[in-house]
Design an enzyme around this catalytic site. Structure first.
Site, PDB file in Angstrom:
ATOM      1  N   GLY A 139       0.940  -1.248  -0.098  1.00 58.83           N
ATOM      2  CA  GLY A 139       0.327   0.074   0.204  1.00 58.83           C
ATOM      3  C   GLY A 139       0.900   1.666  -0.316  1.00 58.83           C
ATOM      4  O   GLY A 139       0.254   2.249   0.784  1.00 58.83           O
ATOM      5  N   ASN A 178       1.400   3.694  -2.614  1.00 63.64           N
ATOM      6  CA  ASN A 178       0.784   4.525  -3.228  1.00 63.64           C
ATOM      7  C   ASN A 178       0.198   5.600  -2.329  1.00 63.64           C
ATOM      8  O   ASN A 178       0.108   7.263  -3.277  1.00 63.64           O
ATOM      9  CB  ASN A 178      -0.043   4.202  -4.733  1.00 63.64           C
ATOM     10  CG  ASN A 178      -1.086   2.960  -3.734  1.00 63.64           C
ATOM     11  OD1 ASN A 178      -1.155   2.763  -2.945  1.00 63.64           O
ATOM     12  ND2 ASN A 178      -2.314   4.098  -3.734  1.00 63.64           N
ATOM     13  N   GLY A 208      -0.419   8.329   1.119  1.00 66.65           N
ATOM     14  CA  GLY A 208      -0.433   8.377   2.623  1.00 66.65           C
ATOM     15  C   GLY A 208       0.987   7.413   3.476  1.00 66.65           C
ATOM     16  O   GLY A 208       2.059   7.940   2.867  1.00 66.65           O
ATOM     17  N   ILE A 209       0.701   7.002   4.575  1.00 66.24           N
ATOM     18  CA  ILE A 209       2.064   7.002   5.653  1.00 66.24           C
ATOM     19  C   ILE A 209       2.742   6.108   4.372  1.00 66.24           C
ATOM     20  O   ILE A 209       4.129   6.029   4.400  1.00 66.24           O
ATOM     21  CB  ILE A 209       1.710   6.941   6.742  1.00 66.24           C
ATOM     22  CG1 ILE A 209       0.457   7.311   7.532  1.00 66.24           C
ATOM     23  CG2 ILE A 209       2.741   5.852   7.259  1.00 66.24           C
ATOM     24  CD1 ILE A 209      -0.008   6.035   8.592  1.00 66.24           C
ATOM     25  N   GLY A 210       1.887   5.327   3.591  1.00 62.01           N
ATOM     26  CA  GLY A 210       3.262   4.417   2.894  1.00 62.01           C
ATOM     27  C   GLY A 210       3.596   4.652   2.105  1.00 62.01           C
ATOM     28  O   GLY A 210       4.733   4.830   1.469  1.00 62.01           O
ATOM     29  N   SER A 239      -2.343   0.141  15.801  1.00 59.35           N
ATOM     30  CA  SER A 239      -2.699   0.937  15.638  1.00 59.35           C
ATOM     31  C   SER A 239      -3.249   1.281  17.356  1.00 59.35           C
ATOM     32  O   SER A 239      -3.584   0.505  17.787  1.00 59.35           O
ATOM     33  CB  SER A 239      -4.078   1.618  14.797  1.00 59.35           C
ATOM     34  OG  SER A 239      -4.825   2.634  15.362  1.00 59.35           O
ATOM     35  N   TYR A 246     -12.503  -2.908  12.921  1.00 63.15           N
ATOM     36  CA  TYR A 246     -10.985  -2.262  12.727  1.00 63.15           C
ATOM     37  C   TYR A 246      -9.949  -2.134  13.714  1.00 63.15           C
ATOM     38  O   TYR A 246      -9.231  -2.628  13.567  1.00 63.15           O
ATOM     39  CB  TYR A 246     -11.585  -0.814  12.566  1.00 63.15           C
ATOM     40  CG  TYR A 246     -10.125  -0.329  12.010  1.00 63.15           C
ATOM     41  CD1 TYR A 246      -9.080  -0.344  10.631  1.00 63.15           C
ATOM     42  CD2 TYR A 246      -9.863   0.566  13.289  1.00 63.15           C
ATOM     43  CE1 TYR A 246      -8.180   0.492  10.401  1.00 63.15           C
ATOM     44  CE2 TYR A 246      -7.935   1.437  12.814  1.00 63.15           C
ATOM     45  CZ  TYR A 246      -7.685   1.161  11.584  1.00 63.15           C
ATOM     46  OH  TYR A 246      -6.546   1.768  11.408  1.00 63.15           O
TER      47      TYR A 246
END
Length: 318
Positions: free
Chosen positions: A48, A50, A52-54, A177, A202
């Site tokens: 992932g 592509n 944000g954080i990644g 998280s 979640y």
């Protein structure tokens, strides 16, 4: 009268927020990875990556000289992210591979190709995730959040663990998280078929991340591979797009949120910091060890979840 008091109170809050905004912003930014470590000749895989954080994590590690491979479901977005990183980092080695964590056949196909084409893997960052989505199932019938956030990464790590061991010293970083505090592993209804609450599902998936790290670290003792979990903080991203309430809160209090670059700091810290070369099975926030909820420290639950995960995925992982 009450309306006047309410409006006055709101005005005071706004005024104080503006006045102290620089200090609030500095506090909200959190810890910073200060390690100058280089990763020349090292290979990093980020799921992932592509956005944000990644993407921010990929940018930092590429700038340290690593060969960074972005494993993305949306390949076009991945290519755009890779191009952006290359434009900002001279000589950056960034590649994109297709991976859908909601489909075990995609995960197996990805791993098969990866093992044929990549000879070493020094850092695996299990970063991709989905949050508070409407009730849906993965291609294999798993509840989407548990399936992507936990089971998909569990299978990917299983398929690549041999390469990680051969590349040791190597590291696995799992993005969890603070939400794990509110999670419980509902073994009686793991896929929320009896009842579904997107927030609790979640939290369950993020607790599963912490328990996975705990059990995997125990099993990897002496292998040269370490694994740690991280809480990135509350970050401005599209992760909350499925929740109107969370999206509204994020808009109202955006000055309290981390940027993706700030949110990536703990992932980077766990991937490169020299002081963590032998630290495994821990949970970090703001580039420092953090408190784990009691349910995240249960060896019994971690072992049971491991067995159930293997059964669901049809694998044997000793």
């Amino acid at each position: 009268m009450y309306l006047l008091i309410l409006l006055t109170g709101f005005a005071v809050v706004v005024m104080l927020s503006v006045l102290f905004a620089p200090y609030i912003r500095k506090y909200a930014a959190g810890g910073v990875c200060r390690s100058p470590a280089r990763l020349d000749g090292k290979t990093v895989l980020i799921t992932g990556g592509n956005a944000g954080i990644g993407k921010a994590t990929a940018h930092d590690l590429a700038a340290r000289g690593a060969r960074v491979i972005l494993a993305c479901r949306a390949v076009e977005k991945g290519e755009a992210a890779a191009a952006e990183i290359r434009s900002k980092v001279a000589g950056a080695q960034v590649e994109v591979r297709e991976l859908d964590l909601a489909d075990t056949s995609s995960i197996r196909a990805f791993a098969q190709r990866f093992l044929k084409e990549v000879s070493h893997l020094h850092v695996l960052i299990n970063n991709a995730g989905v949050m508070m989505c409407p009730y849906t199932k993965t291609a294999d019938g798993f509840e989407m959040q548990l399936g992507v956030n936990h089971l998909g990464h569990f299978l990917l790590t299983y398929l690549l663990i041999g390469l990680l061991k051969r590349s040791a010293p190597s590291r696995v970083v799992v993005v969890s998280s603070l939400a794990h505090y509110f999670g419980w592993i509902r073994f009686h209804d793991l896929h929320s078929q009896g009842s579904y609450n997107s927030g609790l599902a979640y939290c369950q998936s993020k607790l599963a991340n912490v328990l996975f790290v705990r059990e995997l670290a125990r099993r990897l003792q002496g292998s040269g591979v370490t694994v740690n979990a991280v809480h990135p903080g509350t970050v401005r991203s599209d992760l909350v797009r499925h929740s109107t309430f969370m999206s509204l809160l994020f808009s109202l209090f955006s000055f309290l949120l981390k940027t993706p670059e700030e949110g990536a700091q703990t992932s980077v810290y766990c991937a490169v910091s020299e002081e963590l070369h032998s630290i495994s099975g821990k949970y970090f926030s703001d580039c420092a060890p953090a408190f784990v909820a009691p349910q995240g420290r249960s060896e019994k639950t971690a072992s049971r979840l491991w067995d159930v995960s293997c059964e669901l995925l049809g694998i044997e992982w000793d």
